[in-house]
Design a protein around this motif. Structure first.
Motif, PDB file in Angstrom:
ATOM      1  N   SER A  30      84.998  56.807  60.632  1.00 57.20           N
ATOM      2  CA  SER A  30      85.687  58.061  60.918  1.00 57.20           C
ATOM      3  C   SER A  30      85.076  58.698  62.147  1.00 57.20           C
ATOM      4  O   SER A  30      84.081  58.204  62.681  1.00 57.20           O
ATOM      5  N   GLU A  31      85.681  59.783  62.590  1.00 55.25           N
ATOM      6  CA  GLU A  31      85.168  60.520  63.735  1.00 55.25           C
ATOM      7  C   GLU A  31      85.324  62.005  63.496  1.00 55.25           C
ATOM      8  O   GLU A  31      86.198  62.430  62.744  1.00 55.25           O
ATOM      9  N   GLY A  32      84.454  62.782  64.137  1.00 53.43           N
ATOM     10  CA  GLY A  32      84.542  64.232  64.060  1.00 53.43           C
ATOM     11  C   GLY A  32      84.299  64.832  65.427  1.00 53.43           C
ATOM     12  O   GLY A  32      83.466  64.333  66.188  1.00 53.43           O
ATOM     13  N   MET A  41      84.838  65.009  57.869  1.00 54.60           N
ATOM     14  CA  MET A  41      85.565  63.749  58.024  1.00 54.60           C
ATOM     15  C   MET A  41      84.847  62.594  57.319  1.00 54.60           C
ATOM     16  O   MET A  41      85.492  61.694  56.790  1.00 54.60           O
ATOM     17  N   ALA A  42      83.518  62.639  57.307  1.00 52.59           N
ATOM     18  CA  ALA A  42      82.743  61.602  56.617  1.00 52.59           C
ATOM     19  C   ALA A  42      83.039  61.626  55.124  1.00 52.59           C
ATOM     20  O   ALA A  42      83.238  60.579  54.501  1.00 52.59           O
ATOM     21  N   GLN A  43      83.086  62.814  54.548  1.00 58.93           N
ATOM     22  CA  GLN A  43      83.375  62.933  53.115  1.00 58.93           C
ATOM     23  C   GLN A  43      84.811  62.509  52.819  1.00 58.93           C
ATOM     24  O   GLN A  43      85.071  61.812  51.835  1.00 58.93           O
ATOM     25  N   SER A  44      85.725  62.905  53.673  1.00 56.77           N
ATOM     26  CA  SER A  44      87.123  62.535  53.489  1.00 56.77           C
ATOM     27  C   SER A  44      87.305  61.020  53.552  1.00 56.77           C
ATOM     28  O   SER A  44      87.992  60.425  52.719  1.00 56.77           O
ATOM     29  N   ALA A  45      86.685  60.390  54.543  1.00 53.94           N
ATOM     30  CA  ALA A  45      86.799  58.937  54.691  1.00 53.94           C
ATOM     31  C   ALA A  45      86.204  58.211  53.491  1.00 53.94           C
ATOM     32  O   ALA A  45      86.800  57.263  52.963  1.00 53.94           O
ATOM     33  N   LEU A  46      85.039  58.666  53.041  1.00 51.95           N
ATOM     34  CA  LEU A  46      84.398  58.035  51.886  1.00 51.95           C
ATOM     35  C   LEU A  46      85.265  58.178  50.641  1.00 51.95           C
ATOM     36  O   LEU A  46      85.479  57.213  49.900  1.00 51.95           O
ATOM     37  N   THR A  47      85.788  59.364  50.413  1.00 59.25           N
ATOM     38  CA  THR A  47      86.625  59.604  49.242  1.00 59.25           C
ATOM     39  C   THR A  47      87.845  58.690  49.262  1.00 59.25           C
ATOM     40  O   THR A  47      88.157  58.031  48.259  1.00 59.25           O
ATOM     41  N   GLN A  48      88.536  58.623  50.387  1.00 60.07           N
ATOM     42  CA  GLN A  48      89.728  57.786  50.479  1.00 60.07           C
ATOM     43  C   GLN A  48      89.399  56.308  50.315  1.00 60.07           C
ATOM     44  O   GLN A  48      90.153  55.556  49.688  1.00 60.07           O
ATOM     45  N   TRP A  49      88.271  55.881  50.861  1.00 63.98           N
ATOM     46  CA  TRP A  49      87.866  54.477  50.768  1.00 63.98           C
ATOM     47  C   TRP A  49      87.589  54.094  49.310  1.00 63.98           C
ATOM     48  O   TRP A  49      88.073  53.070  48.841  1.00 63.98           O
ATOM     49  N   ILE A  50      86.832  54.925  48.614  1.00 68.60           N
ATOM     50  CA  ILE A  50      86.507  54.639  47.209  1.00 68.60           C
ATOM     51  C   ILE A  50      87.772  54.699  46.347  1.00 68.60           C
ATOM     52  O   ILE A  50      87.964  53.865  45.464  1.00 68.60           O
ATOM     53  N   GLU A  51      88.635  55.681  46.598  1.00 71.86           N
ATOM     54  CA  GLU A  51      89.896  55.771  45.849  1.00 71.86           C
ATOM     55  C   GLU A  51      90.735  54.515  46.059  1.00 71.86           C
ATOM     56  O   GLU A  51      91.344  54.004  45.120  1.00 71.86           O
ATOM     57  N   TYR A  52      90.762  54.007  47.278  1.00 78.49           N
ATOM     58  CA  TYR A  52      91.513  52.786  47.560  1.00 78.49           C
ATOM     59  C   TYR A  52      90.929  51.608  46.773  1.00 78.49           C
ATOM     60  O   TYR A  52      91.669  50.854  46.142  1.00 78.49           O
ATOM     61  N   LEU A  53      89.602  51.448  46.833  1.00 80.57           N
ATOM     62  CA  LEU A  53      88.965  50.340  46.121  1.00 80.57           C
ATOM     63  C   LEU A  53      89.239  50.406  44.621  1.00 80.57           C
ATOM     64  O   LEU A  53      89.580  49.395  43.999  1.00 80.57           O
ATOM     65  N   THR A  54      89.109  51.596  44.043  1.00 86.74           N
ATOM     66  CA  THR A  54      89.326  51.722  42.593  1.00 86.74           C
ATOM     67  C   THR A  54      90.789  51.533  42.241  1.00 86.74           C
ATOM     68  O   THR A  54      91.111  50.938  41.214  1.00 86.74           O
ATOM     69  N   ASP A  55      91.695  52.023  43.101  1.00 85.92           N
ATOM     70  CA  ASP A  55      93.126  51.861  42.860  1.00 85.92           C
ATOM     71  C   ASP A  55      93.518  50.388  42.871  1.00 85.92           C
ATOM     72  O   ASP A  55      94.352  49.949  42.089  1.00 85.92           O
ATOM     73  N   LYS A  56      92.891  49.617  43.771  1.00 87.58           N
ATOM     74  CA  LYS A  56      93.174  48.181  43.891  1.00 87.58           C
ATOM     75  C   LYS A  56      92.307  47.346  42.943  1.00 87.58           C
ATOM     76  O   LYS A  56      92.314  46.123  43.017  1.00 87.58           O
ATOM     77  N   LYS A  57      91.550  48.037  42.085  1.00 94.43           N
ATOM     78  CA  LYS A  57      90.669  47.385  41.103  1.00 94.43           C
ATOM     79  C   LYS A  57      89.670  46.437  41.763  1.00 94.43           C
ATOM     80  O   LYS A  57      89.349  45.376  41.243  1.00 94.43           O
ATOM     81  N   GLN A  58      89.169  46.845  42.933  1.00 95.44           N
ATOM     82  CA  GLN A  58      88.134  46.088  43.629  1.00 95.44           C
ATOM     83  C   GLN A  58      86.779  46.692  43.301  1.00 95.44           C
ATOM     84  O   GLN A  58      86.674  47.868  42.964  1.00 95.44           O
ATOM     85  N   ASP A  59      85.755  45.868  43.393  1.00 95.76           N
ATOM     86  CA  ASP A  59      84.403  46.343  43.126  1.00 95.76           C
ATOM     87  C   ASP A  59      83.969  47.339  44.191  1.00 95.76           C
ATOM     88  O   ASP A  59      84.220  47.137  45.379  1.00 95.76           O
ATOM     89  N   VAL A  60      83.306  48.391  43.761  1.00 92.67           N
ATOM     90  CA  VAL A  60      82.731  49.368  44.677  1.00 92.67           C
ATOM     91  C   VAL A  60      81.280  48.936  44.899  1.00 92.67           C
ATOM     92  O   VAL A  60      80.498  48.873  43.954  1.00 92.67           O
ATOM     93  N   PRO A  61      80.907  48.612  46.153  1.00 88.70           N
ATOM     94  CA  PRO A  61      79.541  48.127  46.404  1.00 88.70           C
ATOM     95  C   PRO A  61      78.486  49.187  46.114  1.00 88.70           C
ATOM     96  O   PRO A  61      78.756  50.381  46.175  1.00 88.70           O
ATOM     97  N   MET A  62      77.300  48.713  45.816  1.00 85.15           N
ATOM     98  CA  MET A  62      76.168  49.608  45.619  1.00 85.15           C
ATOM     99  C   MET A  62      75.765  50.210  46.961  1.00 85.15           C
ATOM    100  O   MET A  62      75.883  49.570  47.998  1.00 85.15           O
ATOM    101  N   ALA A  63      75.272  51.429  46.906  1.00 82.48           N
ATOM    102  CA  ALA A  63      74.810  52.105  48.119  1.00 82.48           C
ATOM    103  C   ALA A  63      73.398  51.659  48.473  1.00 82.48           C
ATOM    104  O   ALA A  63      72.562  51.463  47.596  1.00 82.48           O
ATOM    105  N   SER A  64      73.139  51.527  49.754  1.00 82.83           N
ATOM    106  CA  SER A  64      71.800  51.186  50.239  1.00 82.83           C
ATOM    107  C   SER A  64      70.876  52.389  50.118  1.00 82.83           C
ATOM    108  O   SER A  64      71.334  53.528  50.128  1.00 82.83           O
TER     109      SER A  64
END
Length: 126
Positions: A30-32, A41-64
């Protein structure tokens, strides 16, 4: 509600804007226009990314961990939090007086929509 926290790398650009990447989520970028806007924008991008992964029933990776990330000069890492709400519809049995049900039918209102709107207002959520 599920909570996710990921480290984001903020790269300052020459025009004062920031590019944000998530090392654990390749492609989540994302950009700001300012630092404050970049945080939003960082929070928005993260939220949308995780929602997409969960909606598609894909694994959400562990955070570093913060200590495992390397940055270039001028970059910095910040933790970003996303609260993911489960938006699936659930069926509930509710009781209302017959006269009220008749009025709802007459006006063509959606009882589900009215209830959702009233609960959002009552719970003070968007």
């Amino acid at each position: 509600m599920a909570e996710y926290v990921y480290p984001a790398v903020f790269h300052p650009n020459d025009d004062g804007s920031f590019t944000i990447t998530y090392p654990d989520l390749p492609g989540c970028v994302s950009e700001g226009k300012s630092l404050g806007n970049a945080m939003y924008m960082a929070q928005s991008a993260l939220t949308q990314w995780i929602e997409y992964l969960t909606d598609k029933k894909q694994d959400v990776p562990m955070a570093s961990g913060l200590g495992s990330l390397e940055t270039e000069p001028g970059e910095f890492v910040n933790l970003i939090r996303a609260d993911i709400k489960d938006g699936r519809a659930v069926k509930r049995t509710v009781s209302i007086p017959k006269w009220m049900d008749d009025k709802v039918a007459e006006t063509g209102l959606s009882l589900s929509r009215v209830l959702q709107d009233a609960l959002k207002e009552r719970l003070n959520v968007g």
